[in-house]
Motif scaffolding. Structure first.
Motif, PDB file in Angstrom:
ATOM      1  N   ALA A  31       0.905  -1.245  -0.049  1.00 13.60           N
ATOM      2  CA  ALA A  31      -0.045   0.018   0.159  1.00 13.60           C
ATOM      3  C   ALA A  31       0.912   1.234   0.073  1.00 13.60           C
ATOM      4  CB  ALA A  31      -0.931   0.078   1.173  1.00 13.60           C
ATOM      5  N   ARG A  32       2.231   1.262   0.562  1.00 12.34           N
ATOM      6  CA  ARG A  32       2.822   2.666   0.629  1.00 12.34           C
ATOM      7  C   ARG A  32       3.496   2.890  -0.579  1.00 12.34           C
ATOM      8  NH1 ARG A  32       6.729  -1.013   3.510  1.00 12.34           N
ATOM      9  NH2 ARG A  32       8.573  -0.947   2.412  1.00 12.34           N
ATOM     10  N   PHE A  33       3.659   1.536  -1.490  1.00  6.42           N
ATOM     11  CA  PHE A  33       4.237   2.039  -2.745  1.00  6.42           C
ATOM     12  C   PHE A  33       2.980   2.316  -3.721  1.00  6.42           C
ATOM     13  CE2 PHE A  33       7.383  -1.479  -2.042  1.00  6.42           C
ATOM     14  CZ  PHE A  33       8.427  -0.864  -1.491  1.00  6.42           C
ATOM     15  N   LEU A  34       1.892   1.957  -3.513  1.00  6.01           N
ATOM     16  CA  LEU A  34       0.554   2.363  -4.384  1.00  6.01           C
ATOM     17  C   LEU A  34       0.612   4.080  -4.047  1.00  6.01           C
ATOM     18  CD1 LEU A  34      -1.736  -0.455  -3.536  1.00  6.01           C
ATOM     19  CD2 LEU A  34      -0.692  -0.033  -5.824  1.00  6.01           C
ATOM     20  N   ARG A  35       0.632   4.452  -2.520  1.00  5.43           N
ATOM     21  CA  ARG A  35       0.358   5.522  -2.087  1.00  5.43           C
ATOM     22  C   ARG A  35       1.413   6.661  -2.734  1.00  5.43           C
ATOM     23  NH1 ARG A  35       0.268   4.521   2.572  1.00  5.43           N
ATOM     24  NH2 ARG A  35      -1.919   4.205   2.937  1.00  5.43           N
ATOM     25  N   ALA A  36       2.523   6.199  -2.994  1.00  9.52           N
ATOM     26  CA  ALA A  36       3.711   7.028  -3.414  1.00  9.52           C
ATOM     27  C   ALA A  36       3.464   7.159  -4.974  1.00  9.52           C
ATOM     28  CB  ALA A  36       5.000   6.047  -3.222  1.00  9.52           C
ATOM     29  N   LEU A  37       2.729   6.189  -5.702  1.00  6.42           N
ATOM     30  CA  LEU A  37       2.433   6.431  -7.094  1.00  6.42           C
ATOM     31  C   LEU A  37       1.446   7.483  -7.140  1.00  6.42           C
ATOM     32  CD1 LEU A  37       2.241   2.551  -8.322  1.00  6.42           C
ATOM     33  CD2 LEU A  37       4.128   4.351  -8.741  1.00  6.42           C
ATOM     34  N   GLU A  38       0.385   7.420  -6.450  1.00  5.72           N
ATOM     35  CA  GLU A  38      -0.855   8.392  -6.446  1.00  5.72           C
ATOM     36  C   GLU A  38      -0.373   9.871  -6.101  1.00  5.72           C
ATOM     37  OE1 GLU A  38      -4.036   6.808  -4.235  1.00  5.72           O
ATOM     38  OE2 GLU A  38      -4.631   5.414  -5.633  1.00  5.72           O
ATOM     39  N   ASN A  39       0.726   9.795  -5.326  1.00  7.94           N
ATOM     40  CA  ASN A  39       1.313  11.157  -4.919  1.00  7.94           C
ATOM     41  C   ASN A  39       2.301  11.589  -5.608  1.00  7.94           C
ATOM     42  OD1 ASN A  39      -0.631  11.323  -2.667  1.00  7.94           O
ATOM     43  ND2 ASN A  39       0.539  10.180  -1.395  1.00  7.94           N
ATOM     44  N   GLU A  40       2.798  10.574  -6.604  1.00  4.02           N
ATOM     45  CA  GLU A  40       3.954  10.913  -7.644  1.00  4.02           C
ATOM     46  C   GLU A  40       5.294  11.237  -6.692  1.00  4.02           C
ATOM     47  OE1 GLU A  40       3.537  13.290 -10.982  1.00  4.02           O
ATOM     48  OE2 GLU A  40       1.464  12.619 -11.088  1.00  4.02           O
ATOM     49  N   GLU A  41       5.324  10.722  -5.614  1.00  6.72           N
ATOM     50  CA  GLU A  41       6.500  10.419  -4.721  1.00  6.72           C
ATOM     51  C   GLU A  41       7.625   9.643  -5.276  1.00  6.72           C
ATOM     52  OE1 GLU A  41       4.211  11.959  -0.516  1.00  6.72           O
ATOM     53  OE2 GLU A  41       4.830   9.808  -0.797  1.00  6.72           O
ATOM     54  N   TRP A  42       8.112   9.727  -6.320  1.00  9.35           N
ATOM     55  CA  TRP A  42       8.967   8.840  -7.099  1.00  9.35           C
ATOM     56  C   TRP A  42      10.258   8.310  -6.267  1.00  9.35           C
ATOM     57  CZ3 TRP A  42       5.533   7.383 -10.140  1.00  9.35           C
ATOM     58  CH2 TRP A  42       5.038   8.349 -10.789  1.00  9.35           C
ATOM     59  N   ASP A  43      10.609   9.190  -5.154  1.00  8.86           N
ATOM     60  CA  ASP A  43      11.844   8.948  -4.460  1.00  8.86           C
ATOM     61  C   ASP A  43      11.395   7.890  -3.292  1.00  8.86           C
ATOM     62  OD1 ASP A  43      10.236  10.659  -2.952  1.00  8.86           O
ATOM     63  OD2 ASP A  43      11.643  11.560  -2.117  1.00  8.86           O
ATOM     64  N   GLN A  44      10.335   7.380  -3.352  1.00  7.13           N
ATOM     65  CA  GLN A  44       9.631   6.432  -2.237  1.00  7.13           C
ATOM     66  C   GLN A  44       9.849   4.996  -2.946  1.00  7.13           C
ATOM     67  OE1 GLN A  44       9.117   7.204   1.094  1.00  7.13           O
ATOM     68  NE2 GLN A  44      10.016   9.093   0.550  1.00  7.13           N
ATOM     69  N   LEU A  45      10.185   5.050  -4.278  1.00  2.81           N
ATOM     70  CA  LEU A  45      10.017   3.581  -5.078  1.00  2.81           C
ATOM     71  C   LEU A  45      11.593   3.434  -5.137  1.00  2.81           C
ATOM     72  CD1 LEU A  45       7.235   4.649  -7.238  1.00  2.81           C
ATOM     73  CD2 LEU A  45       7.159   3.285  -5.405  1.00  2.81           C
ATOM     74  N   PRO A  46      11.914   2.110  -5.410  1.00  2.00           N
ATOM     75  CA  PRO A  46      13.320   1.609  -5.730  1.00  2.00           C
ATOM     76  C   PRO A  46      13.881   2.150  -6.770  1.00  2.00           C
ATOM     77  CG  PRO A  46      11.788  -0.389  -5.293  1.00  2.00           C
ATOM     78  CD  PRO A  46      11.103   0.911  -5.440  1.00  2.00           C
ATOM     79  N   GLY A  47      13.268   2.727  -7.752  1.00  2.00           N
ATOM     80  CA  GLY A  47      13.886   3.458  -8.846  1.00  2.00           C
ATOM     81  C   GLY A  47      12.771   3.534 -10.052  1.00  2.00           C
ATOM     82  N   ASP A  48      13.314   4.268 -11.179  1.00  3.98           N
ATOM     83  CA  ASP A  48      12.197   4.325 -12.182  1.00  3.98           C
ATOM     84  C   ASP A  48      11.804   3.270 -13.008  1.00  3.98           C
ATOM     85  OD1 ASP A  48      12.051   7.361 -12.139  1.00  3.98           O
ATOM     86  OD2 ASP A  48      13.911   7.399 -13.203  1.00  3.98           O
ATOM     87  N   ALA A  49      12.618   2.040 -13.182  1.00  7.76           N
ATOM     88  CA  ALA A  49      12.228   0.944 -13.697  1.00  7.76           C
ATOM     89  C   ALA A  49      11.261   0.247 -13.111  1.00  7.76           C
ATOM     90  CB  ALA A  49      13.498   0.049 -13.992  1.00  7.76           C
TER      91      ALA A  49
END
Length: 255
Positions: A31-49
Motif C-alpha cells: 500500500a505504501r508504494f501504491l500511495r507513493a504512485l498516487e502522490n507521485e513521490e518517486w523517491d519512495q520507490l526503488p527506482g524508475d524501472a
C-alpha cells in the motif's frame, strides 16, 4: 513530472470504490508504494524501472492502459537508457523458437535413422533364419547403457536435464524480477512479503533483479552471497552456478 499520472490512478481507484488495501491484495504491491504512485513521490520507490512496473500493474488492475501510462512515466522521467531495452521477452522467444525447431528437426532425423536400423536388423534376422543366437537358441541380447539387458537393440541411457536450480526466500518486503534462460519471467516483477518463498526453478541460466538485498537465494542448494543493501541489485546465474553482479542498465525489469 506530469501530475496527471498519479491523479488518474487515484480517480480510477475511487470510481471503483477500492481502498489501497483492496488493490494491495489484488496486485501484491504494498500500500505504501501504491500511495507513493498516487502522490507521485518517486523517491519512495526503488527506482524508475520499478516505478514503471508498479504503474503498469496498478493501472491495468484499474482498467487503464498500463503500457501507455508506464511509457508516459518513462518519457517524462528523463532517465531513458538504451540498455533498458535489452531484457525484452519477444526477441528471446524468437531465438528460443529457432533452437526448438532445430532440436525438433534433429530429433526427427534420429528417429528415422533408428527406424531404419530396426528394419535392417529385422531383415537380417529373417534372411539368416533367426540371426545370431545364444547357446540356448534364443535371440541375441544386448546390454543397454543403463545396465539392463534388452533384446535386439541396445538402449541409450536417459539424459538428465541440464541447468541450475534457484530458490528465493524474502526476509522482508522485496521487489523481484527473475527470468529464465529463454527470457521468460518466473517471478514477474512483484513485491514479495516477508517469508514468501519462490521456487525452486530449474533453467540453463537465470537473470534476476531485486529491489533491495532483503532476500535469501540458493543456487543448487548453496546459499548465494546477496549484499545487505537498500538499493536495487541484480545478477546473472550461469549454468554452472557462477554469479555475476549486473550494472543498473543490465538488470531485468520485467517490463
Amino acid at each position: 513530472m506530469d501530475e496527471g499520472l498519479g491523479k488518474a490512478l487515484r480517480e480510477a481507484r475511487n470510481r471503483r470504490r477500492l481502498g489501497l488495501s483492496d488493490v494491495e491484495d489484488a496486485t501484491k504491491i504494498r500500500a505504501r508504494f501504491l500511495r507513493a504512485l498516487e502522490n507521485e513521490e518517486w523517491d519512495q520507490l526503488p527506482g524508475d524501472a520499478y516505478a514503471r512496473a508498479f504503474i503498469r500493474t496498478y493501472a491495468s488492475h484499474l482498467g487503464l492502459d498500463g503500457e501507455e501510462m508506464a511509457e508516459r512515466q518513462r518519457r517524462l522521467s528523463g532517465t531513458v537508457r538504451p540498455a533498458e531495452s535489452v531484457p525484452q521477452v519477444e526477441p528471446v522467444r524468437v531465438a528460443a523458437g529457432a533452437r526448438s525447431a532445430r532440436r525438433g528437426l534433429v530429433t526427427g532425423l534420429l528417429a528415422l535413422v533408428a527406424v531404419g536400423a530396426v528394419a535392417a536388423i529385422a531383415l537380417a534376422i529373417s534372411a539368416g533364419g533367426g540371426g545370431s543366437s545364444s547357446p540356448g537358441g534364443s535371440p541375441a541380447r544386448h546390454a543397454g547403457g543403463d545396465g539392463k539387458v534388452h533384446q535386439g537393440v541396445a538402449v541409450a541411457p536417459a539424459q538428465l536435464p541440464a541447468g541450475v536450480s534457484v530458490s528465493l526466500t524474502a526476509r522482508d518486503e522485496v521487489w523481484v524480477c527473475l527470468l529464465d534462460a529463454k527470457g521468460e519471467a518466473l517471478v514477474d516483477g512483484v513485491v514479495l512479503s516477508s517469508g514468501s518463498v519462490e521456487g525452486p526453478f530449474q533453467s540453463g541460466s537465470f537473470t534476476v533483479s531485486f529491489g533491495n538485498g532483503e532476500v535469501d537465494m540458493t543456487v543448487d542448494g548453496q546459499q548465494a552471497n546477496i549484499p545487505e543493501t537498500a538499493s536495487p541489485i541484480g545478477f546473472t546465474i550461469g549454468g554452472d552456478g557462477t554469479m555475476r553482479e549486473l550494472s543498473e542498465g543490465e538488470r531485468p525489469t520485467c517490463t
